[in-house]
Design an enzyme around this catalytic site. Structure first.
Site, mmCIF file in Angstrom:
data_model
loop_
_atom_site.group_PDB
_atom_site.id
_atom_site.type_symbol
_atom_site.label_atom_id
_atom_site.label_comp_id
_atom_site.label_asym_id
_atom_site.label_seq_id
_atom_site.Cartn_x
_atom_site.Cartn_y
_atom_site.Cartn_z
ATOM 1 N N LYS A 122 -20.641 -70.341 -38.992
ATOM 2 C CA LYS A 122 -21.610 -70.399 -37.890
ATOM 3 C C LYS A 122 -21.673 -68.992 -37.290
ATOM 4 O O LYS A 122 -20.622 -68.335 -37.152
ATOM 5 C CB LYS A 122 -21.120 -71.412 -36.850
ATOM 6 C CG LYS A 122 -22.062 -71.671 -35.692
ATOM 7 C CD LYS A 122 -21.437 -72.732 -34.753
ATOM 8 C CE LYS A 122 -22.357 -73.122 -33.631
ATOM 9 N NZ LYS A 122 -21.743 -74.183 -32.772
ATOM 10 N N SER A 182 -24.687 -78.068 -31.863
ATOM 11 C CA SER A 182 -25.300 -76.792 -32.117
ATOM 12 C C SER A 182 -25.006 -76.193 -33.489
ATOM 13 O O SER A 182 -25.696 -75.262 -33.907
ATOM 14 C CB SER A 182 -24.839 -75.787 -31.057
ATOM 15 O OG SER A 182 -23.442 -75.564 -31.166
ATOM 16 N N SER A 238 -20.793 -80.275 -30.715
ATOM 17 C CA SER A 238 -21.476 -79.386 -31.649
ATOM 18 C C SER A 238 -20.972 -79.347 -33.080
ATOM 19 O O SER A 238 -21.672 -78.847 -33.959
ATOM 20 C CB SER A 238 -21.517 -77.971 -31.077
ATOM 21 O OG SER A 238 -22.450 -77.910 -30.025
#
Ligand SMILES: *[C@@H]1O[C@H](CO)[C@@H](O)[C@H](O)[C@H]1NC(C)=O
Ligand SMILES: *[C@@H]1O[C@H](CO)[C@@H](O)[C@H](O)[C@H]1NC(C)=O
Ligand SMILES: *[C@@H]1O[C@H](CO)[C@@H](O)[C@H](O)[C@H]1NC(C)=O
Ligand SMILES: *[C@@H]1O[C@H](CO)[C@@H](O)[C@H](O)[C@H]1NC(C)=O
Ligand SMILES: *[C@@H]1O[C@H](CO)[C@@H](O)[C@H](O)[C@H]1NC(C)=O
Ligand SMILES: *[C@@H]1O[C@H](CO)[C@@H](O)[C@H](O)[C@H]1NC(C)=O
Ligand SMILES: *[C@@H]1O[C@H](CO)[C@@H](O)[C@H](O)[C@H]1NC(C)=O
Ligand SMILES: *[C@@H]1O[C@H](CO)[C@@H](O)[C@H](O)[C@H]1NC(C)=O
Ligand SMILES: *[C@@H]1O[C@H](CO)[C@@H](O)[C@H](O)[C@H]1NC(C)=O
Ligand SMILES: *[C@@H]1O[C@H](CO)[C@@H](O)[C@H](O)[C@H]1NC(C)=O
Length: 546
Positions: A102, A177, A201
């Site tokens: 990420k 997210s 997330s």
């Protein structure tokens, strides 16, 4: 045999070079063991493995927009791995395993943007310790994935990366997210990937992409070197297509151990130091285990968005019972995700944490030095439902009088949860990650999620795929549905064993059909450039508005 050659516009011409890839490696649903067997048996090379994932990214990323950047060194590193293998020097549990990060994990060889245009020039001088641990274990960092901007919501849209698309239903978000990682791993762009989790997330994209994920006990894994939001709630973790790979990822990430740059790691008990969690995938049984089913974490209103979730959970409860486990409903009204959400401390902690991050991993001044400066730049995206959150956070501090009361409330909640476990002798509690299906692109927020309980109490959670909604025109095999398995602190091993048995009872995970074919593996002279937001998918949210 290669069936199709659907290549993105950025593919380089095929050039014959030394170490030309084999015809043999199929990266679809590839596992760590699968990659290792292919390399160690001489069937394929590390360069071929990496090339095959890059070829999939070129073919399918334009549809789902999950990648922000590829690592320009990935093929060179693969060649080093091949040289090591040739000289009999194979070390590390992740030898030649392509991993996606990420884009809020600091990396010294790629910028770390958190999806924010104003952080496009953020080039940290050192890797996050978890990234160092991956490299030490032999992993190849293949690239960085899109996320909801600064990891602040669950729609996975950002000013730099655009909107990531759910691989199973292109009209929906991939959760978030960590939605770029979720979409990418579902489409087999790498073996596994990392995410972060401040409320939901890691678990929301696992649920929405038919993946497994872990959120560790607070303190088990250092968060230093990861773009922060909240000291209390932030966690780092991984998303994978199977439990074994998830266990290996956990083993490597938790090998960092105590880190003076994240003092929560001072809480790690000796029983959780240097653990090889891959052992926990084997043995054990569900027979005799006791599960609590959190009734307050359902939306029992019948609708095509909620009923598939309720139905999948009911099926899993039946399976658990048929395997000899006991499932008891938890009826206490305290387990109401909306009410628990009132204890959320992100607004108090965000500005101080970000200012500290921007100061600490300083890189020569091509990025803002404070959060207020970032939001003064007009190079950011905040969705309207979060304007008030960000505006409050910009003015707030842990020094304010409201903060200690929230901390006390969290402590109380943690005690209440412990009592629920001990009074019922629960091994774990279960509930759907999201009361409804993952929302459509353009929705005001990712509603109906239940992640807050673990986020506040610092409890470990594994997310497992439990089903799909009925197929529709937009979702040819349905929309994935996931369940959380929450345990007491430091019970990661037990949770992995439970997840492994559940995965054995019912094989749920399936490839997204748009990307389930093979692609021709290209012989790359160098790693192609992947541009974020390739189709320039127009954002329904304005840039620079707060
Ligand atoms: C595949 O790669 C391996 C390792 O690099 C090599 O030894 C082998 O000859 C290759 N096979 C083919 C069919 O190209
Ligand atoms: C083998 O690889 C390891 C890890 O990359 C390296 O530290 C070591 O020096 C290598 N050993 C030999 C004999 O090449
Ligand atoms: C990465 O950051 C450096 C230093 O700020 C900057 O020069 C470069 O343009 C950035 N790279 C990208 C791809 O934005
Ligand atoms: C770590 O430091 C924070 C302040 O930054 C403090 O509130 C917290 O109690 C400390 N935690 C531990 C486990 O020492
Ligand atoms: C429950 O689901 C229904 C149907 O999707 C929805 O209209 C309602 O807003 C949901 N209730 C809550 C409390 O989220
Ligand atoms: C649910 O129904 C609404 C309106 O009737 C429709 O727009 C939506 O696509 C449906 N969702 C699914 C998963 O069938
Ligand atoms: C919750 O209610 C159900 C049904 O009324 C009951 O069977 C169950 O035992 C209750 N759970 C607890 C923990 O008391
Ligand atoms: C959950 O809490 C919210 C906020 O306090 C409240 O509005 C709602 O009625 C509660 N839900 C239930 C089922 O009690
Ligand atoms: C602590 O939690 C219990 C049970 O959820 C609740 O009844 C009580 O009001 C809480 N006390 C405080 C001080 O928050
Ligand atoms: C790919 O998806 C299509 C459409 O859902 C399906 O018919 C086909 O069997 C799938 N192929 C594989 C290999 O899973």
């Amino acid at each position: 045999m290669k069936l199709s050659a659907t290549l993105g516009a950025l593919a380089l011409p095929i050039i014959a070079i030394a170490g030309t890839p084999n015809e043999s490696f199929d990266s679809r649903e590839a596992t760590i063991d699968g990659v290792h067997n292919a390399i160690f048996s001489g069937l394929t090379s590390c360069r071929d493995v990496v090339s095959s994932f890059i070829s999939r990214i070129e073919a399918f990323n334009p549809t789902i927009n999950a990648i922000i950047t590829l690592n320009p060194n990935a093929l060179t590193i693969a060649d080093d791995m091949d040289a090591k293998f040739a000289s009999g020097n194979v070390t590390g549990s992740l030898f030649c395993i392509p991993v996606l990060l990420k884009d809020n994990y600091d990396t010294e060889d790629m910028n770390t943007t958190a999806g924010c245009l104003d952080l496009a020039g953020n080039s940290p001088l050192i890797d996050a310790l978890t990234v160092t641990a991956f490299k030490k274990a032999g992993a190849i960092i293949l690239g960085k994935t899109n996320l909801h901007e600064l990891a602040l919501e669950g729609l996975s849209v950002s000013s730099l990366g655009g909107q990531t698309v759910n691989p199973y239903d292109h009209t929906r978000t991939p959760g978030g997210s960590s939605g770029g990682t979720g979409a990418a791993i579902a489409a087999s762009f790498a073996v596994f990937g990392t995410g972060t989790d401040t409320v939901n997330s890691l678990r929301s994209p696992a649920s929405a992409n038919s993946l497994f994920s872990f959120r560790p006990t607070r303190g088990l894994i250092s968060r230093a070197g990861v773009v922060p939001i909240s000291y209390t709630q932030d966690a780092v973790g991984a998303l994978a297509r199977n439990v074994k790979d998830l266990a290996v990822a956990l083993t490597v990430m938790s090998s960092v151990g105590y880190d003076p740059n994240d003092n929560a790691t001072s809480l790690i008990p000796s029983s959780s130091v240097g653990v090889d969690y891959s052992e926990d995938v084997y043995g054990g049984t569900l027979k005799g285990l006791r599960f609590g089913l959190v009734e307050g974490f359902f939306n029992r209103t019948e609708s095509n968005e909620t009923t598939p979730v309720t139905t999948s959970m009911a099926e899993i409860v039946l399976l658990l019972r048929s395997a000899g486990a006991t499932v008891v409903s938890i009826n206490e009204t305290v387990y109401n995700a909306t009410a628990i959400g009132l204890l959320d401390v992100q607004t108090s902690e965000f500005r101080e944490q970000m200012d500290k991050y921007l100061k600490m991993s300083s890189d020569g001044g091509t990025r803002p030095s404070t959060l207020n400066e970032l939001y003064g730049s007009s190079k950011f995206l905040v969705i309207p439902s979060q304007y008030s959150f960000v505006n409050t956070a910009l003015k707030s501090s842990t020094g304010y009088s409201t903060y200690p009361a929230l901390r006390l409330g969290i402590q109380n909640l943690t005690t209440t949860l412990g009592t629920t476990f001990s009074a019922n002798k629960f091994d774990a509690i279960i509930y759907p990650e999201q009361k409804n299906l993952v929302v459509k692109i353009g929705s005001p927020s990712q509603s109906g999620r239940n992640g807050i309980l673990a986020a506040l109490t610092g409890s470990p959670v594994l997310t497992v795929p439990i089903g799909f909604s009925p197929p529709t025109g937009d979702a040819p095999i349905g929309i994935p549905i996931g369940m959380e398995i929450l345990g007491l602190p430091w019970s990661e091993g037990k949770l992995l064993n439970i997840a492994s048995h559940i995965a054995g009872l019912k094989h749920v995970r399936r490839m997204p059909s748009f990307a389930n074919g093979t692609v021709e593996v290209m012989a790359y002279a160098s790693v192609p450039t992947i541009l974020p937001n390739p189709r320039n998918i127009p954002s329904v949210y304005p840039i620079g508005t707060l």
